[in-house]
Design an enzyme around this catalytic site. Sequence first.
Site, PDB file in Angstrom:
ATOM      1  N   ARG A  17       0.860  -1.171  -0.042  1.00 22.49           N
ATOM      2  CA  ARG A  17       0.326  -0.075   0.313  1.00 22.49           C
ATOM      3  C   ARG A  17       0.827   1.385   0.027  1.00 22.49           C
ATOM      4  O   ARG A  17       1.726   1.565   0.854  1.00 22.49           O
ATOM      5  CB  ARG A  17      -0.855   0.043   1.184  1.00 22.49           C
ATOM      6  CG  ARG A  17      -2.073   1.095   1.107  1.00 22.49           C
ATOM      7  CD  ARG A  17      -3.188   0.413   1.997  1.00 22.49           C
ATOM      8  NE  ARG A  17      -2.910   1.051   3.369  1.00 22.49           N
ATOM      9  CZ  ARG A  17      -3.828   1.685   3.946  1.00 22.49           C
ATOM     10  NH1 ARG A  17      -4.945   1.975   3.341  1.00 22.49           N
ATOM     11  NH2 ARG A  17      -3.473   2.302   5.103  1.00 22.49           N
ATOM     12  N   ASP A  76      -5.086 -10.300  11.214  1.00 19.14           N
ATOM     13  CA  ASP A  76      -4.414 -10.240   9.949  1.00 19.14           C
ATOM     14  C   ASP A  76      -3.978 -11.547   9.592  1.00 19.14           C
ATOM     15  O   ASP A  76      -3.254 -12.256  10.274  1.00 19.14           O
ATOM     16  CB  ASP A  76      -3.221  -9.450  10.362  1.00 19.14           C
ATOM     17  CG  ASP A  76      -2.124  -8.984   9.166  1.00 19.14           C
ATOM     18  OD1 ASP A  76      -2.301  -7.960   8.633  1.00 19.14           O
ATOM     19  OD2 ASP A  76      -1.962 -10.049   8.330  1.00 19.14           O
ATOM     20  N   THR A 124      -0.468   7.669  -1.343  1.00 21.76           N
ATOM     21  CA  THR A 124      -1.902   7.619  -2.182  1.00 21.76           C
ATOM     22  C   THR A 124      -2.744   6.681  -1.583  1.00 21.76           C
ATOM     23  O   THR A 124      -3.988   6.786  -2.008  1.00 21.76           O
ATOM     24  CB  THR A 124      -1.642   6.933  -3.578  1.00 21.76           C
ATOM     25  OG1 THR A 124      -0.948   5.766  -3.474  1.00 21.76           O
ATOM     26  CG2 THR A 124      -0.581   7.865  -4.584  1.00 21.76           C
TER      27      THR A 124
HETATM   28  N1  URA Z   1      -6.508  -8.263   5.830  1.00 18.55           N
HETATM   29  C1  URA Z   1      -6.557  -9.068   6.777  1.00 18.55           C
HETATM   30  O1  URA Z   1      -5.598  -9.753   6.842  1.00 18.55           O
HETATM   31  N2  URA Z   1      -7.544  -8.733   7.786  1.00 18.55           N
HETATM   32  C2  URA Z   1      -8.610  -8.051   7.670  1.00 18.55           C
HETATM   33  O2  URA Z   1      -9.286  -8.034   8.471  1.00 18.55           O
HETATM   34  C3  URA Z   1      -8.584  -6.904   6.636  1.00 18.55           C
HETATM   35  C4  URA Z   1      -7.742  -7.158   5.697  1.00 18.55           C
END
Ligand code: URA
Length: 207
Positions: free
Chosen positions: A102, A198, A106
């Site tokens: 990311r 995540d 931006t």
């Molecule tokens: N990416 C992830 O790994 N978990 C999320 O909840 C959102 C994006």
Amino acid sequence: MAFTEVKHPLIQDKLTRMRKSDTSSKDFKENLSEIASLMVYEITRDIPLKTIEVKTPITNTKGYTIETPVVIVPILRAGLGMTDGIQNLIPTARIAHVGMYRDETTLKPKQYYAKHPDNIENSFLIVVDPMLATGGSAIAAIDIVKQWGAKDIKFVCLVAAPEGVKALVQAHPDVDIFAASLDHHLNEKGYIVPGLGDAGDRIFGTK
Ligand code: URA
């Protein structure tokens, strides 16, 4: 084209194990791979078949074979967690990779790596990323595979947020989307709720 929530008791049981915050990285990875395998049945439902003649020990008969080359496209890095599970059921599948980060200015996904096998234009592509959150990475990855010439594209995730599904359908209405669960919403930090945290960190044991 269509959004499919692939519901099955085995998938629901395994996904629930993955959601628990005290599930180990090893169990998380194993369950993710197993769910990916179970989802293949649904993802490949419309893959074209060719009729062939085969000889059984008893007689000749008509049979079927999948001739369309299959390419799995994990979005790095979490997509790697679903790749083996899919390839276990389609051992001839080749793997392309798309890496994105990311851009902090931006806030848009930027490609840092992309490599693919030949004959993409005639292949059945399965783009994978466990979490469809805002849809930004999925949309960018599908932009890339379309630039390679891909036409028959499926997007496969474990957990989808309604916001991500909406954005992906708008950007790529020709791509079928499959998820093991359509969750409730995205929170202010971009995490899927209830989600599982995540996915990349949980697969690779990072923080
Ligand atoms: N990416 C992830 O790994 N978990 C999320 O909840 C959102 C994006």
